[in-house]
Design an enzyme around this catalytic site. Structure first.
Site, PDB file in Angstrom:
ATOM      1  N   LEU A   8       0.842  -1.187   0.000  1.00  0.00           N
ATOM      2  CA  LEU A   8       0.000   0.000   0.000  1.00  0.00           C
ATOM      3  C   LEU A   8       0.880   1.241   0.000  1.00  0.00           C
ATOM      4  O   LEU A   8       1.690   1.442   0.906  1.00  0.00           O
ATOM      5  CB  LEU A   8      -0.940  -0.008   1.204  1.00  0.00           C
ATOM      6  CG  LEU A   8      -1.838  -1.253   1.343  1.00  0.00           C
ATOM      7  CD1 LEU A   8      -2.862  -1.050   2.454  1.00  0.00           C
ATOM      8  CD2 LEU A   8      -2.529  -1.580   0.025  1.00  0.00           C
ATOM      9  N   ARG A  15       1.793  15.178   6.582  1.00  0.00           N
ATOM     10  CA  ARG A  15       2.735  15.638   7.604  1.00  0.00           C
ATOM     11  C   ARG A  15       4.163  15.746   7.092  1.00  0.00           C
ATOM     12  O   ARG A  15       5.015  16.363   7.732  1.00  0.00           O
ATOM     13  CB  ARG A  15       2.682  14.706   8.827  1.00  0.00           C
ATOM     14  CG  ARG A  15       1.387  14.831   9.622  1.00  0.00           C
ATOM     15  CD  ARG A  15       1.263  13.732  10.642  1.00  0.00           C
ATOM     16  NE  ARG A  15       2.400  13.712  11.553  1.00  0.00           N
ATOM     17  CZ  ARG A  15       2.677  12.687  12.362  1.00  0.00           C
ATOM     18  NH1 ARG A  15       1.918  11.599  12.344  1.00  0.00           N
ATOM     19  NH2 ARG A  15       3.722  12.746  13.170  1.00  0.00           N
ATOM     20  N   GLY A  80      -9.796   3.964   2.803  1.00  0.00           N
ATOM     21  CA  GLY A  80      -9.361   3.022   3.826  1.00  0.00           C
ATOM     22  C   GLY A  80      -8.514   1.906   3.277  1.00  0.00           C
ATOM     23  O   GLY A  80      -8.393   1.697   2.068  1.00  0.00           O
ATOM     24  N   GLY A 104       4.153   0.732   2.172  1.00  0.00           N
ATOM     25  CA  GLY A 104       5.300   1.416   1.603  1.00  0.00           C
ATOM     26  C   GLY A 104       5.995   2.350   2.565  1.00  0.00           C
ATOM     27  O   GLY A 104       7.142   2.745   2.321  1.00  0.00           O
ATOM     28  N   GLU A 154      -9.613  -0.723  16.348  1.00  0.00           N
ATOM     29  CA  GLU A 154      -8.950   0.565  16.163  1.00  0.00           C
ATOM     30  C   GLU A 154      -9.089   1.390  17.444  1.00  0.00           C
ATOM     31  O   GLU A 154     -10.081   1.300  18.162  1.00  0.00           O
ATOM     32  CB  GLU A 154      -9.560   1.321  14.990  1.00  0.00           C
ATOM     33  CG  GLU A 154      -9.327   0.671  13.640  1.00  0.00           C
ATOM     34  CD  GLU A 154      -7.862   0.625  13.255  1.00  0.00           C
ATOM     35  OE1 GLU A 154      -7.116   1.551  13.629  1.00  0.00           O
ATOM     36  OE2 GLU A 154      -7.459  -0.351  12.586  1.00  0.00           O
ATOM     37  N   ASN A 169      -1.332  -3.607  16.516  1.00  0.00           N
ATOM     38  CA  ASN A 169      -1.414  -4.035  15.126  1.00  0.00           C
ATOM     39  C   ASN A 169      -0.435  -3.256  14.258  1.00  0.00           C
ATOM     40  O   ASN A 169      -0.410  -2.020  14.283  1.00  0.00           O
ATOM     41  CB  ASN A 169      -2.842  -3.811  14.622  1.00  0.00           C
ATOM     42  CG  ASN A 169      -2.998  -4.141  13.156  1.00  0.00           C
ATOM     43  OD1 ASN A 169      -2.408  -5.094  12.659  1.00  0.00           O
ATOM     44  ND2 ASN A 169      -3.797  -3.349  12.451  1.00  0.00           N
ATOM     45  N   SER A 405      54.880  17.443 -18.169  1.00  0.00           N
ATOM     46  CA  SER A 405      54.035  18.247 -17.288  1.00  0.00           C
ATOM     47  C   SER A 405      53.539  19.495 -18.008  1.00  0.00           C
ATOM     48  O   SER A 405      54.273  20.125 -18.776  1.00  0.00           O
ATOM     49  CB  SER A 405      54.816  18.655 -16.044  1.00  0.00           C
ATOM     50  OG  SER A 405      55.179  17.521 -15.299  1.00  0.00           O
TER      51      SER A 405
END
Length: 450
Positions: A8, A15, A80, A104, A154, A169, A405
């Protein structure tokens, strides 16, 4: 059991305060999504499906660049986690096996943990990854009865008693693919957030008399990244683990906390890494090499006995054979340097081949770019390139040849020849003193005028 992955990666990551999709922010030089994909690779997945949303085109490009066989599907609306997984249904319609759902933005789940989840399906229909949280905060809680997972609650929907549970979870789920999508079809959104929770499949499975369990792991494995502060912490966590692994494997890090490693850095034992070395993606250093302080390596290979730095830069395509010496303030890009060659000071070697035992003098530059195209320089075995030589590519220096050189070499030099390409020295007796007097007089006039 044949396995597929669903990862996912649809969240915007508000944020993060970034135009870049959250899962593409880098940890140790690679997008955290790639870390998640590599975590799942241990299961030898038959299919890898990445569910993209925000910045889907960017996520698709990054996914396919890493794994051209991966499948990217899009979640147009963020409804969801169960809804997100449902987007993979068509891609896995013909697949007979188990599916593991990863995230992810959760890049550090260990191979051993995923293997235990895979094994759990030998005796259960659904397996969930959980962890004992030091601070359960707002994590979902796993409600257990012995080794049976009854349901996941939840935080927003939990009672006070359920909130007291510390087994939390991670979101990672494994189930047989057909069953997974069948359970998702039954998930509703009658909850505080109005979302379709993947976690609800556990209660639905138990309601059908199916077996569910939880596999546990260390909390650090489930670290999620939701902010820049989380990203910095995740990178630091990776670095700590990677440095410890190198030390365990027989690599000497004289100041481990100052060495920065990429996800795919490979370093052989008995190699010495001095302080403040940075490894970008795609670096392999063989056993017995020395990487001196403040060097930066990316997309390169250093063979046995090589010495790099201090203050050296190896860019993509740099291939150093055994016992090559690359010294301070030397930059090498897309160049092969053969066994025993030395490039010790203040030089740039790009788009080139340097032969065995050649010596490149200080200040040498391969002038490889004409403003439009790149050109190749060939330096033969045992050649000696004098300090401050400009090699204007395309050009070839033969085996055993020498350049004087300060030369600007624009034509090929045959083997064992000496090439000189500089203006004759002109000397004018007394002119130095006269010029100084003129300049001093001019300075004095200027000072009086001011």
């Amino acid at each position: 059991m044949n396995t597929s992955l669903v990862i996912l990666a649809a969240g915007k990551g508000t944020r993060m305060n970034s135009d870049l999709p959250k899962v593409l922010h880098p940890i140790a030089g690679e997008a955290m999504l790639i870390h998640a994909m590599e975590s799942g690779r241990v299961l030898a997945p038959e299919h890898t499906v990445v569910v993209a949303g925000h910045g889907a085109d960017l996520v698709r490009a990054a996914t396919l660049a890493h794994d051209p066989d991966a499948i990217v599907v899009e979640q147009a609306e963020q409804l969801g986690t169960a809804h997100a997984v449902a987007q993979a249904r068509e891609a896995l319609a013909a697949f007979d096996g188990m599916t593991v759902v990863l995230y992810g933005d959760t890049p550090f789940i260990r191979a051993e943990t995923l293997e235990r989840m895979q094994a759990a399906l030998d005796h259960h229909d659904v397996a969930v990854l959980g962890f004992e949280a030091a601070d359960p905060a707002r994590y979902g809680r796993l409600v257990m009865d012995g080794d049976t997972l009854e349901r996941i609650v939840e935080f927003k929907d939990a009672t006070d008693a359920e909130r007291a549970i510390t087994l939390c979870n991670s979101g990672v789920v494994a189930a047989r693919t057909e069953l997974l999508f069948d359970l998702i079809d039954a998930v509703g959104n009658d909850n505080a957030a109005g979302e379709y929770y993947l976690t609800d499949i556990v209660g639905l499975a138990r309601g059908r008399g199916l077996r569910a369990t939880a596999v546990t792991c260390d909390e650090a494995e489930t670290m999620g990244v939701n902010s820049r502060a989380d990203l910095a912490l995740a990178d630091a966590t990776f670095q700590t683990r990677a440095r410890a692994a190198l030390l365990e494997d027989g690599v000497t890090l004289t100041a481990p906390e100052t060495v920065y490693l990429a996800r795919d850095t490979v370093i052989g034992r008995d190699t010495l890494i001095e302080p403040n070395v940075v490894f970008g993606p795609g670096v392999t250093v063989e056993s017995g090499a020395t990487i001196r302080a403040f060097s930066h390596l990316e997309g390169c290979h250093v063979a046995r006995g090589g010495v790099v730095g201090p203050y050296a830069r190896l860019r993509p395509g740099a291939e150093l054979a055994e016992d090559v010496r690359v010294g301070n303030f030397v930059e090498i890009k897309n160049a092969q340097v053969a066994e025993g060659a030395k490039i010790n000071h203040l030089s740039y070697v790009g788009d080139a081949f340097v032969g065995a035992a050649a010596n490149i003098g200080a200040g040498t530059i391969t002038c490889n770019y004409d403003g439009v195209m790149k050109h190749h320089t060939h330096i033969g075995a045992r050649a000696f390139i004098g300090s401050n030589t400009m090699l204007v590519a395309p050009v070839s220096i033969g085996d055993g040849a020498m350049t004087g050189s300060g030369s600007v070499i624009t034509s090929d030099v045959e083997p064992d020849a000496l090439a000189l390409a500089r203006a004759p020295q002109v000397e004018k007796p007394g002119m130095g003193r006269k010029l100084f007097e003129i300049l001093k007089a001019k300075k004095a006039r200027m000072q009086r005028g001011s």
